[in-house]
Design a protein around this motif. Structure first.
Motif, PDB file in Angstrom:
ATOM      1  N   LEU A  42      51.686  31.119  49.734  1.00 39.86           N
ATOM      2  CA  LEU A  42      51.528  32.565  49.544  1.00 39.86           C
ATOM      3  C   LEU A  42      51.318  32.941  48.080  1.00 39.86           C
ATOM      4  O   LEU A  42      51.223  34.128  47.749  1.00 39.86           O
ATOM      5  N   ALA A  43      51.220  31.949  47.205  1.00 35.94           N
ATOM      6  CA  ALA A  43      51.158  32.223  45.767  1.00 35.94           C
ATOM      7  C   ALA A  43      49.982  33.109  45.383  1.00 35.94           C
ATOM      8  O   ALA A  43      50.114  34.004  44.539  1.00 35.94           O
ATOM      9  N   THR A  44      48.829  32.868  45.991  1.00 34.02           N
ATOM     10  CA  THR A  44      47.641  33.650  45.619  1.00 34.02           C
ATOM     11  C   THR A  44      47.470  34.903  46.469  1.00 34.02           C
ATOM     12  O   THR A  44      46.474  35.612  46.328  1.00 34.02           O
ATOM     13  N   LEU A  45      48.444  35.198  47.357  1.00 32.43           N
ATOM     14  CA  LEU A  45      48.325  36.385  48.211  1.00 32.43           C
ATOM     15  C   LEU A  45      48.181  37.676  47.417  1.00 32.43           C
ATOM     16  O   LEU A  45      47.366  38.541  47.782  1.00 32.43           O
ATOM     17  N   PRO A  46      48.928  37.874  46.306  1.00 34.51           N
ATOM     18  CA  PRO A  46      48.745  39.126  45.550  1.00 34.51           C
ATOM     19  C   PRO A  46      47.308  39.329  45.057  1.00 34.51           C
ATOM     20  O   PRO A  46      46.771  40.438  45.155  1.00 34.51           O
ATOM     21  N   VAL A  47      46.687  38.270  44.529  1.00 32.39           N
ATOM     22  CA  VAL A  47      45.304  38.395  44.070  1.00 32.39           C
ATOM     23  C   VAL A  47      44.372  38.620  45.260  1.00 32.39           C
ATOM     24  O   VAL A  47      43.425  39.418  45.192  1.00 32.39           O
ATOM     25  N   SER A  48      44.654  37.913  46.352  1.00 32.37           N
ATOM     26  CA  SER A  48      43.832  38.081  47.550  1.00 32.37           C
ATOM     27  C   SER A  48      43.906  39.512  48.063  1.00 32.37           C
ATOM     28  O   SER A  48      42.901  40.089  48.493  1.00 32.37           O
ATOM     29  N   LEU A  49      45.095  40.106  48.007  1.00 27.89           N
ATOM     30  CA  LEU A  49      45.246  41.489  48.456  1.00 27.89           C
ATOM     31  C   LEU A  49      44.560  42.461  47.510  1.00 27.89           C
ATOM     32  O   LEU A  49      44.082  43.518  47.935  1.00 27.89           O
ATOM     33  N   MET A  50      44.497  42.115  46.226  1.00 26.00           N
ATOM     34  CA  MET A  50      43.732  42.943  45.291  1.00 26.00           C
ATOM     35  C   MET A  50      42.262  42.965  45.707  1.00 26.00           C
ATOM     36  O   MET A  50      41.635  44.030  45.778  1.00 26.00           O
ATOM     37  N   VAL A  51      41.724  41.784  45.999  1.00 23.00           N
ATOM     38  CA  VAL A  51      40.320  41.705  46.412  1.00 23.00           C
ATOM     39  C   VAL A  51      40.124  42.367  47.773  1.00 23.00           C
ATOM     40  O   VAL A  51      39.138  43.064  48.003  1.00 23.00           O
ATOM     41  N   LEU A  52      41.104  42.153  48.683  1.00 25.04           N
ATOM     42  CA  LEU A  52      41.027  42.791  49.995  1.00 25.04           C
ATOM     43  C   LEU A  52      41.082  44.310  49.858  1.00 25.04           C
ATOM     44  O   LEU A  52      40.346  45.036  50.541  1.00 25.04           O
ATOM     45  N   GLY A  53      41.935  44.796  48.960  1.00 22.44           N
ATOM     46  CA  GLY A  53      42.014  46.228  48.719  1.00 22.44           C
ATOM     47  C   GLY A  53      40.691  46.782  48.219  1.00 22.44           C
ATOM     48  O   GLY A  53      40.271  47.881  48.614  1.00 22.44           O
ATOM     49  N   THR A  54      40.022  46.009  47.364  1.00 22.68           N
ATOM     50  CA  THR A  54      38.705  46.420  46.880  1.00 22.68           C
ATOM     51  C   THR A  54      37.715  46.489  48.032  1.00 22.68           C
ATOM     52  O   THR A  54      36.920  47.433  48.139  1.00 22.68           O
ATOM     53  N   ALA A  55      37.766  45.480  48.913  1.00 20.75           N
ATOM     54  CA  ALA A  55      36.857  45.449  50.055  1.00 20.75           C
ATOM     55  C   ALA A  55      37.105  46.635  50.981  1.00 20.75           C
ATOM     56  O   ALA A  55      36.166  47.310  51.426  1.00 20.75           O
ATOM     57  N   ILE A  56      38.381  46.902  51.263  1.00 23.12           N
ATOM     58  CA  ILE A  56      38.725  48.017  52.144  1.00 23.12           C
ATOM     59  C   ILE A  56      38.346  49.353  51.513  1.00 23.12           C
ATOM     60  O   ILE A  56      37.940  50.301  52.194  1.00 23.12           O
ATOM     61  N   GLY A  57      38.456  49.427  50.196  1.00 26.03           N
ATOM     62  CA  GLY A  57      38.207  50.688  49.504  1.00 26.03           C
ATOM     63  C   GLY A  57      36.753  51.023  49.261  1.00 26.03           C
ATOM     64  O   GLY A  57      36.439  52.158  48.871  1.00 26.03           O
ATOM     65  N   THR A  58      35.840  50.070  49.477  1.00 30.67           N
ATOM     66  CA  THR A  58      34.442  50.306  49.111  1.00 30.67           C
ATOM     67  C   THR A  58      33.796  51.460  49.880  1.00 30.67           C
ATOM     68  O   THR A  58      33.176  52.346  49.281  1.00 30.67           O
ATOM     69  N   ILE A  59      33.934  51.452  51.207  1.00 31.33           N
ATOM     70  CA  ILE A  59      33.301  52.503  52.008  1.00 31.33           C
ATOM     71  C   ILE A  59      33.979  53.851  51.782  1.00 31.33           C
ATOM     72  O   ILE A  59      33.286  54.861  51.566  1.00 31.33           O
ATOM     73  N   PRO A  60      35.329  53.939  51.787  1.00 30.23           N
ATOM     74  CA  PRO A  60      35.950  55.225  51.436  1.00 30.23           C
ATOM     75  C   PRO A  60      35.563  55.722  50.045  1.00 30.23           C
ATOM     76  O   PRO A  60      35.390  56.932  49.839  1.00 30.23           O
ATOM     77  N   ALA A  61      35.426  54.797  49.083  1.00 33.16           N
ATOM     78  CA  ALA A  61      35.042  55.206  47.730  1.00 33.16           C
ATOM     79  C   ALA A  61      33.662  55.856  47.739  1.00 33.16           C
ATOM     80  O   ALA A  61      33.449  56.919  47.131  1.00 33.16           O
ATOM     81  N   SER A  62      32.707  55.233  48.433  1.00 29.83           N
ATOM     82  CA  SER A  62      31.361  55.809  48.520  1.00 29.83           C
ATOM     83  C   SER A  62      31.380  57.152  49.236  1.00 29.83           C
ATOM     84  O   SER A  62      30.721  58.112  48.819  1.00 29.83           O
TER      85      SER A  62
END
Length: 395
Positions: A42-62
Motif C-alpha cells: 500500500l506504500a504507493t497508494l497515496p500517490v496513486s490516489l492523487m493520480v486517481l483524483g486527477t482522473a476523476i476530477g477531469t470531467i467535472p473540472a471541464s
C-alpha cells in the motif's frame, strides 16, 4: 496583446505553484505511505490516489469551467489544494493513513483543474502561437521543480517533523496563488482554425473517429501514463528497496521534474518548425532510450539518467499531443474534446500509478520498466498509420 501577456505571466506563476505541490506529494507519497500503511503493497497508494483524483476530477473540472469560467475554477482549486495540504500535514501528525490518502486524493482533484492552465494559455493567443503558449506554461513548472524540493528542505524550520513543515509551507503558497489568480482577464471566446472547421459540432464518437484527434489523445495518454507509472515507482524503488538516501531520492525526482519542464523553453519552437507528429515521434524514441538505461542498473546515476530522459520524452509527447489536439476540434467542441483527452490521460495515469506499487513489490524494478514497451509500440504504430487513415477519411 497586453492582456495575453499578463495572462500568460499569471498562468505561469499558477503552474509553478501547482507543480510544487505535486512534486511534494509525489516525493512524500510513497515514503509517508510506507511509514503509515499496514502493508508494503500500500506504500504507493497515496500517490496513486492523487493520480486517481486527477482522473476523476477531469470531467467535472471541464464542466465547471464551462459553467462558471476558468478563473473561478482555478481560484477554487488553489484554495482547495491549500486545505488538502493542511489535511495531509494533520494526517501525519495523527498517524492516520486513511486521512493521508484522502488528502492526496483531494490534491489530485485540484491538479485536474490546474491541467486546464495550458488550455487557458492556448485560448489567450492566436492558434498559430498555441504551441508556444502551452510550452511557456509548462516551462513555469521549472520553478515548481525548484520550489517543491526547497519547501521540503525548509520543512524542519517550521516543524519538528520535516514532512509536516513542508506541507504547511505549501499550503500557504497555494493561498498566495489564489490571490494571484484574481488578476486574470481571460477571453470569453477565442480564435481557432480547426482542421474540420466547416463541419458541424461532433459527438464524442464522432471526435474519436478522427485519426488526428485519436493520435493526439493517445500520445498524451501514453506519454503521461508511462511517466507517472515509472515516476511513482522510483522513490519506493530507490529509498525503500535499494536503500538510497532521502536526499538522493529527492534529488532524482527534482532532476526528473526539470527534465519534464526545461525542454518547454524550446519545445514550442521545435513544434512550430518540425510539426507535432515529428515531436511526438522523438518523444517515443527518447522513452525507448529511457527503458534501456533503466534496465542497465539501479545505482543513483542510472535512476538520474533514466528519470531525466523520462521527463524529456514526456515533454515532447505531451506538448506535441496537446498542440495537435487543439487543432482537431472546433471552438464549440473544446470542453467536450478537452474532457475526453484529460479523462484518458489521467485515467490511464491513475491505473499505471496503482499498478506500480503492486508490481514493484511483487516483481521488482526490471519488470516495471519492461512493461512499458507495448504502450510505446502502440504510439509508434499510430504515428505510422495516421496519414493513411486521414487520407481514407477524406475520400
Amino acid at each position: 496583446m497586453q492582456h495575453a501577456r499578463r495572462n500568460i505571466s499569471l498562468l505561469i506563476i499558477a503552474q509553478l505553484i501547482f507543480v510544487s505541490g505535486s512534486v511534494i506529494t509525489v516525493t512524500f507519497g510513497g515514503i509517508v505511505g510506507a511509514k503509515l500503511a499496514s502493508s508494503p503493497n500500500l506504500a504507493t497508494l497515496p500517490v496513486s490516489l492523487m493520480v486517481l483524483g486527477t482522473a476523476i476530477g477531469t470531467i467535472p473540472a471541464s464542466w465547471l469551467m464551462n459553467l462558471f469560467g476558468r478563473q473561478i475554477g482555478f481560484i477554487g482549486a488553489a484554495l482547495a489544494a491549500s486545505f488538502s495540504l493542511w489535511l495531509a500535514a494533520d494526517s501525519i501528525a495523527q498517524t492516520r493513513f486513511w486521512q493521508y490518502c484522502l488528502a492526496t486524493g483531494l490534491i489530485g482533484v485540484c491538479l485536474a483543474f490546474s491541467a486546464q492552465l495550458r488550455f487557458a494559455a492556448a485560448e489567450s493567443v492566436d492558434v498559430s502561437r498555441a504551441g508556444l503558449a502551452i510550452s511557456l506554461i509548462l516551462a513555469g513548472s521549472i520553478g515548481g521543480a525548484m520550489v517543491g524540493p526547497e519547501l521540503i528542505a525548509q520543512g524542519n524550520t517550521v516543524s519538528d517533523n520535516g514532512f509536516i513543515g513542508a506541507l504547511l509551507l505549501a499550503a500557504v503558497l497555494f493561498l498566495i496563488g489564489a490571490v494571484v489568480l484574481l488578476f486574470l482577464k481571460l477571453p470569453k471566446s477565442f480564435d481557432q482554425v480547426a482542421l474540420n472547421a466547416a463541419m458541424p459540432s461532433r459527438s464524442v464518437s464522432g471526435l474519436l473517429q478522427s485519426p488526428p484527434f485519436l493520435l493526439a489523445v493517445i500520445s498524451g495518454t501514453v506519454g503521461y501514463g508511462v511517466m507517472t507509472y515509472l515516476m511513482t515507482a522510483t522513490p519506493v524503488s530507490m529509498h525503500v528497496i535499494d536503500g538510497h538516501s532521502m536526499e538522493d531520492t529527492a534529488a532524482v525526482i527534482r532532476a526528473h521534474v526539470l527534465g519534464m519542464y526545461v525542454p518547454s523553453l524550446f519545445s514550442g519552437y521545435l513544434i512550430t518548425r518540425y510539426g507535432e507528429r515529428n515531436i511526438i515521434g522523438w518523444g517515443v524514441a527518447i522513452y525507448i532510450v529511457t527503458v534501456a538505461i533503466a534496465l542497465t542498473g539501479q545505482a543513483i546515476m542510472h535512476y538520474t539518467a533514466a528519470l531525466i530522459l523520462l521527463g524529456l520524452g514526456w515533454n515532447f509527447m505531451f506538448v506535441g499531443g496537446t498542440t495537435l489536439l487543439i487543432k482537431t476540434y472546433q471552438p464549440e467542441e473544446r470542453f467536450k474534446a478537452q474532457a475526453i483527452n484529460e479523462a484518458a490521460v489521467f485515467g490511464t495515469s491513475a491505473v499505471g500509478s496503482l499498478l506500480a506499487g503492486a508490481l514493484l513489490s511483487q516483481f521488482g524494478w526490471t519488470l516495471v520498466v519492461i512493461s512499458t514497451v507495448p504502450a510505446l509500440l502502440l504510439v509508434t504504430a499510430l504515428l505510422v498509420l495516421t496519414p493513411t487513415l486521414v487520407a481514407r477519411t477524406q475520400k
